[in-house]
Design an enzyme around this catalytic site. Sequence first.
Site, PDB file in Angstrom:
ATOM      1  N   LYS A 106       0.927  -1.107  -0.020  1.00  0.00           N
ATOM      2  CA  LYS A 106      -0.148   0.013   0.046  1.00  0.00           C
ATOM      3  C   LYS A 106       0.877   1.195  -0.086  1.00  0.00           C
ATOM      4  O   LYS A 106       0.590   2.074  -0.619  1.00  0.00           O
ATOM      5  CB  LYS A 106      -0.968   0.038   1.403  1.00  0.00           C
ATOM      6  N   THR A 107       1.859   1.173   0.766  1.00  0.00           N
ATOM      7  CA  THR A 107       2.874   2.489   0.937  1.00  0.00           C
ATOM      8  C   THR A 107       3.478   2.412  -0.442  1.00  0.00           C
ATOM      9  O   THR A 107       3.770   3.761  -0.862  1.00  0.00           O
ATOM     10  CB  THR A 107       3.699   2.147   2.245  1.00  0.00           C
ATOM     11  N   ASP A 167      -1.743   6.509   6.201  1.00  0.00           N
ATOM     12  CA  ASP A 167      -1.295   4.989   6.652  1.00  0.00           C
ATOM     13  C   ASP A 167      -2.560   4.689   7.809  1.00  0.00           C
ATOM     14  O   ASP A 167      -2.713   5.421   8.565  1.00  0.00           O
ATOM     15  CB  ASP A 167      -0.151   4.528   6.924  1.00  0.00           C
ATOM     16  N   THR A 206      -5.869  -1.630   6.927  1.00  0.00           N
ATOM     17  CA  THR A 206      -5.971  -3.209   6.991  1.00  0.00           C
ATOM     18  C   THR A 206      -7.435  -3.501   7.235  1.00  0.00           C
ATOM     19  O   THR A 206      -7.826  -4.704   7.277  1.00  0.00           O
ATOM     20  CB  THR A 206      -5.009  -3.900   8.217  1.00  0.00           C
ATOM     21  N   ARG A 223       7.005  -7.763   1.801  1.00  0.00           N
ATOM     22  CA  ARG A 223       7.712  -7.277   2.867  1.00  0.00           C
ATOM     23  C   ARG A 223       8.636  -8.400   3.830  1.00  0.00           C
ATOM     24  O   ARG A 223       9.628  -8.236   4.170  1.00  0.00           O
ATOM     25  CB  ARG A 223       6.973  -6.354   3.797  1.00  0.00           C
TER      26      ARG A 223
END
Length: 341
Positions: free
Chosen positions: A77-78, A122, A171, A230
Amino acid sequence: MNDDIISYSSEKKGIVTSKNTSDDLFSEIVSLRPTSFKEYIGQNDTVETLKIAIQAAKMRNESLEHILLHGPPGLGKTTISHIIADEMEKNLIVTSGPALEKGGDLIGILTNLGDGDIFFIDEIHRIPKIVEEFLYPAMEDFVIDFIFDKGIHARSHRYRLKQFVLVGATTRVGLLSSPLRDRFGIFRTLDFYSIEQLVIIIKRSADILNTIISENGASELAKRSRGTPRIANRLLKRVRDYSQVKSHGNVTRQSVQASLELEGIDSLGLTSLDRHYLKTIIDFYMGGPVGIEAIAATLQEETDTLVDVVEPFLLKMGMVLRTSSGRKASQKAYQHLKLKT
Ligand code: ADE
């Protein structure tokens, strides 16, 4: 400026202001992150939607609509918000829901945004309600209403903002209020990555880190990365260290298996917390159904951690089932843990 705000300029492709760092914004994670959609692997439908929206906005010389990205942690997402800012050739301003404690924190950022700037929040579901209310007119009409004084002396002043683009990441989309959710023009859920996609990502990262990884090594690592780039990149570094110290330096299936065993990560990528979670349902609650609060209390873990971090992958793997009366361990969980039903 709020300490948790990090501002990037895409012209300089660097950090303009930075007082506080967050895990996934600095260190090598940044260098492993794709910087354009050309380099980006996976999330094909989301990437296609965004590429079209960006191209159309550029052709019309307009800003993008606000974008909401939903999905478990670590799926990009980032990264996507960085790429959007780069492709739009605009600044990226980064903050998070919990960092916006007071209305003033948000107003300070909003009033400094330029035309078309990308404002990334975020964990947007964790914005306090009173702060969230400033976002509605800001997103819809690009204004904020200041109220001065109180009671009969109260005066309102409308402040015009530049046409910024809000990119929200969450999330837990179910925790977003509907007025906030409805103000996003584009809403995409990111999926877990396939083993094949993770293999490509791992090979690319190994290349950047100047590490040689065998085909079998890459696929073994991909299988143990919980569908999450990640995690794949983080584990690649552990495996690289291990291979350097314990074998000849190259990453192979054997070095992946041995090093990840040390990390408590099993053949399907489950961590010790995942296994504890499943064993709690099985041993303490006879396989379920059991409520998430009871599991969290037994494990002495935060409910949010279980819901945001642990459960999505176990649900995707079919290890746990969510029923109206609570969580149940599946046959697959018993088999994987070698336990009798
Ligand atoms: N590194 C982390 N996520 C990635 C992605 N989606 N594509 C390529 N490299 C990545």
